[in-house]
Design a protein around this motif. Structure first.
Motif, PDB file in Angstrom:
ATOM      1  N   TYR A 200       0.840  -1.187   0.000  1.00 12.47           N
ATOM      2  CA  TYR A 200       0.000   0.000   0.000  1.00 12.47           C
ATOM      3  C   TYR A 200       0.886   1.252   0.000  1.00 12.47           C
ATOM      4  O   TYR A 200       1.873   1.320   0.731  1.00 12.47           O
ATOM      5  CB  TYR A 200      -0.866   0.071   1.258  1.00 12.47           C
ATOM      6  N   ALA A 201       0.542   2.238  -0.802  1.00  6.63           N
ATOM      7  CA  ALA A 201       1.156   3.556  -0.714  1.00  6.63           C
ATOM      8  C   ALA A 201       0.220   4.436   0.101  1.00  6.63           C
ATOM      9  O   ALA A 201      -0.957   4.592  -0.249  1.00  6.63           O
ATOM     10  CB  ALA A 201       1.368   4.153  -2.102  1.00  6.63           C
ATOM     11  N   VAL A 274       2.431  -4.753   3.012  1.00  6.37           N
ATOM     12  CA  VAL A 274       3.469  -3.772   3.303  1.00  6.37           C
ATOM     13  C   VAL A 274       2.880  -2.375   3.169  1.00  6.37           C
ATOM     14  O   VAL A 274       2.134  -2.091   2.223  1.00  6.37           O
ATOM     15  CB  VAL A 274       4.668  -3.933   2.346  1.00  6.37           C
ATOM     16  N   ILE A 275       3.210  -1.509   4.099  1.00  5.85           N
ATOM     17  CA  ILE A 275       2.781  -0.117   4.057  1.00  5.85           C
ATOM     18  C   ILE A 275       4.002   0.734   3.738  1.00  5.85           C
ATOM     19  O   ILE A 275       5.037   0.634   4.406  1.00  5.85           O
ATOM     20  CB  ILE A 275       2.179   0.328   5.396  1.00  5.85           C
ATOM     21  N   ALA A 276       3.896   1.565   2.711  1.00 10.02           N
ATOM     22  CA  ALA A 276       4.984   2.461   2.331  1.00 10.02           C
ATOM     23  C   ALA A 276       4.508   3.899   2.452  1.00 10.02           C
ATOM     24  O   ALA A 276       3.441   4.257   1.950  1.00 10.02           O
ATOM     25  CB  ALA A 276       5.437   2.173   0.902  1.00 10.02           C
ATOM     26  N   GLU A 277       5.286   4.712   3.127  1.00 10.95           N
ATOM     27  CA  GLU A 277       4.977   6.138   3.210  1.00 10.95           C
ATOM     28  C   GLU A 277       6.273   6.923   3.076  1.00 10.95           C
ATOM     29  O   GLU A 277       7.364   6.419   3.378  1.00 10.95           O
ATOM     30  CB  GLU A 277       4.276   6.497   4.513  1.00 10.95           C
ATOM     31  N   PHE A 290       2.696   8.441  -6.467  1.00 14.76           N
ATOM     32  CA  PHE A 290       1.558   7.525  -6.545  1.00 14.76           C
ATOM     33  C   PHE A 290       0.306   8.195  -5.994  1.00 14.76           C
ATOM     34  O   PHE A 290      -0.774   8.130  -6.604  1.00 14.76           O
ATOM     35  CB  PHE A 290       1.848   6.240  -5.776  1.00 14.76           C
ATOM     36  N   LEU A 291       0.423   8.807  -4.816  1.00 15.56           N
ATOM     37  CA  LEU A 291      -0.739   9.442  -4.190  1.00 15.56           C
ATOM     38  C   LEU A 291      -1.342  10.500  -5.101  1.00 15.56           C
ATOM     39  O   LEU A 291      -2.569  10.651  -5.182  1.00 15.56           O
ATOM     40  CB  LEU A 291      -0.330  10.066  -2.856  1.00 15.56           C
ATOM     41  N   GLU A 292      -0.500  11.220  -5.820  1.00 16.13           N
ATOM     42  CA  GLU A 292      -0.982  12.264  -6.714  1.00 16.13           C
ATOM     43  C   GLU A 292      -1.670  11.679  -7.940  1.00 16.13           C
ATOM     44  O   GLU A 292      -2.778  12.078  -8.290  1.00 16.13           O
ATOM     45  CB  GLU A 292       0.189  13.153  -7.152  1.00 16.13           C
ATOM     46  N   GLN A 293      -1.027  10.708  -8.592  1.00 19.10           N
ATOM     47  CA  GLN A 293      -1.586  10.179  -9.831  1.00 19.10           C
ATOM     48  C   GLN A 293      -2.742   9.219  -9.589  1.00 19.10           C
ATOM     49  O   GLN A 293      -3.624   9.073 -10.427  1.00 19.10           O
ATOM     50  CB  GLN A 293      -0.490   9.485 -10.641  1.00 19.10           C
ATOM     51  N   HIS A 294      -2.756   8.581  -8.441  1.00 14.65           N
ATOM     52  CA  HIS A 294      -3.823   7.647  -8.118  1.00 14.65           C
ATOM     53  C   HIS A 294      -4.991   8.345  -7.436  1.00 14.65           C
ATOM     54  O   HIS A 294      -6.027   7.737  -7.198  1.00 14.65           O
ATOM     55  CB  HIS A 294      -3.282   6.524  -7.214  1.00 14.65           C
ATOM     56  N   GLY A 296      -4.997   9.514  -4.298  1.00 10.14           N
ATOM     57  CA  GLY A 296      -5.110   9.047  -2.932  1.00 10.14           C
ATOM     58  C   GLY A 296      -4.405   7.726  -2.698  1.00 10.14           C
ATOM     59  O   GLY A 296      -3.851   7.123  -3.621  1.00 10.14           O
ATOM     60  N   PRO A 297      -4.400   7.251  -1.454  1.00  9.13           N
ATOM     61  CA  PRO A 297      -3.735   5.998  -1.110  1.00  9.13           C
ATOM     62  C   PRO A 297      -4.346   4.814  -1.846  1.00  9.13           C
ATOM     63  O   PRO A 297      -5.495   4.867  -2.299  1.00  9.13           O
ATOM     64  CB  PRO A 297      -3.980   5.877   0.408  1.00  9.13           C
ATOM     65  N   GLY A 298      -3.586   3.753  -1.952  1.00  7.30           N
ATOM     66  CA  GLY A 298      -4.088   2.555  -2.613  1.00  7.30           C
ATOM     67  C   GLY A 298      -3.020   1.502  -2.764  1.00  7.30           C
ATOM     68  O   GLY A 298      -1.937   1.588  -2.162  1.00  7.30           O
ATOM     69  N   ILE A 299      -3.322   0.504  -3.563  1.00 14.94           N
ATOM     70  CA  ILE A 299      -2.395  -0.607  -3.782  1.00 14.94           C
ATOM     71  C   ILE A 299      -1.392  -0.183  -4.850  1.00 14.94           C
ATOM     72  O   ILE A 299      -1.749   0.050  -5.993  1.00 14.94           O
ATOM     73  CB  ILE A 299      -3.147  -1.877  -4.202  1.00 14.94           C
TER      74      ILE A 299
END
Length: 442
Positions: A200-201, A274-277, A290-294, A296-299
């Protein structure tokens, strides 16, 4: 009391146009068609490799269709039983809300009792998109429900198949029994067997909240990535231009719940999460992109376990899959070259396929006594993003006793991204048209 997850049943893609993804999963990634369901409102197609099952769900990219699917899923959950071809709703076993880009947004878990799980989770404050619903066909019945997770658009379908003897799920058409059984046979050239981990991002400083939610709802346990990992800080990777925090968790191991399907006479491996931040004040990086193009958070990516990564990578590359390749210097550095050779591989072979090697930092090297055969390590390689947006990608991983996630390779992977971005800039300039450069993530 948390819900007892038995195993990961499947992972669902939600895309606007499924045609390309369906074609790629079969022709490039060597997945087998497992089951399909088509209505005038949606298309759901399941693909399988070993016990790894992807379901491609077409329709979530359209506002009108997506709202209709969600409305149907909510409307039909009034304790009714549905038979295949007789009023079955669109979007069976799923109800992911509309998302503006193609996404991987549903991780389906098998549980012992959906009704009990629904009651327990509801009392714990979990929000459900679909209450317990029963679907049946000539092979039996399946009960499922869908809940919204704490991570972005990620949902979880809970499913009870204890009263079902069909090939996949009620409502889906499956190939003939003989062909279906053949899917259990190992593909020697591409021996992918199961999902290894899901990453997850997430937003900065959200790791504890995410892990706490999964521990409370599902009883997930912390899995320490490296020895002496700080329980609060997690695995921190901090270098010039790189600032990442990784933390991992796992559900109850199959050895504890006695699950042995679909591996005959063997325990099915569990899939870790796995959690990635990103770290604060480090500038924009892969997670932020990822957060910008997706939106928000997600797989961010899913790792497929393979018994032979060299053969699998070669087979997929020959079929047209594009992989990231680290800079040549990765394989010529004295320490890395020695690390590769000590476990019986050659830098040239790994370089040919873009495969990275990472020794397990948890192992006690002092106890090896020079015995290289007992050294623990893993091999991994990453595909380029598979959607139009540079968001989701796949990883191939082969483990030789190592339990981590290749954290020692982050620097090399970062350089891969930089090279990829630079190539996109140059291609855009040669084409004479402006192009928004999108960052690939890992």
């Amino acid at each position: 009391m948390a819900v007892n997850v038995l195993r990961l049943h499947h992972v669902a893609f939600h895309v606007l146009n499924a045609e390309k993804l369906i074609c790629d999963l079969v022709s490039k990634y060597k997945f087998n068609l497992h089951a399909s369901r088509v209505t005038d409102r949606c298309r759901q197609v399941a693909f399988r490799k070993g016990s790894a099952v992807f379901v491609v769900h077409e329709g979530s990219g359209s506002a009108e269709t997506s709202d209709w699917l969600l409305g149907e899923a909510l409307r039909v959950n009034e304790g009714k039983t549905h038979r295949r071809g007789n009023g079955s709703p669109a979007g069976l076993y799923d109800a992911s809300p509309r998302h503006p880009v193609d996404t991987v947004s549903n991780v389906c878990f098998e549980v012992e009792n959906v009704e009990r799980s629904f009651k327990v989770l509801s009392e714990l404050g979990c929000g459900f998109l679909v209450p317990p619903t029963t679907v049946q066909d000539d092979h039996g019945l399946v009960t499922y429900s869908v809940l919204r997770s704490i991570v972005g658009n990620v949902c979880h379908t809970l499913i009870d198949k204890s009263k079902y003897g069909g090939g996949f799920l009620p409502g889906f058409d499956t190939p003939d029994p003989e062909r279906d059984c053949s899917l259990l046979e190992e593909d020697v050239s591409c021996p992918v067997t199961h999902f290894d981990h899901v990453t997850y991002a997430c937003h900065q400083k959200s790791t504890h909240q995410v892990m706490g939610w999964y521990e409370k709802m599902f009883g997930f346990r912390r899995f320490f990535i490296v020895r002496n990992e700080d329980e609060d800080e997690g695995c921190v990777i901090h270098d010039k231009g790189i600032g990442l925090r990784l933390a991992a968790m796992q559900y109850w191991k199959c050895s504890e719940v006695g699950i042995a399907l679909p591996f005959k006479n063997k325990k099915e491996p569990d899939c870790k999460f796995v959690i990635a931040e990103s770290l604060p004040n480090q500038g924009s990086n892969q997670v932020d992109t990822f957060l910008e193009q997706h939106n928000g958070p997600g797989i961010q990516h899913i790792a497929l376990y393979t018994k032979n990564i060299v053969s699998t990578t070669h087979t997929l590359a020959e079929a047209g899959v594009q992989f990231f390749s680290p800079p040549p210097a990765y394989y010529t550095e004295v320490g890395k070259r020695q690390e590769i050779e000590e476990v019986g591989h050659t830098p040239q072979m790994l370089a040919q396929h873009g495969i990275l090697l990472d020794a397990d930092v948890n192992q006690d090297l002092s106890s090896q006594n020079g015995n290289t055969e007992n050294k623990k390590y893993l091999l991994q390689v990453f595909t380029k993003p598979i959607f139009n947006e540079d968001t989701f990608f796949l990883e191939l991983i082969e483990r030789k006793g190592a339990t981590g996630f290749g954290e020692g390779n982050i620097k090399a992977l970062w350089k891969c991204v930089e090279a990829y971005m630079e190539n996109e800039r140059q291609d855009s300039q040669r084409a004479g048209a402006p192009k928004t450069v999108r960052t690939a993530q890992y």
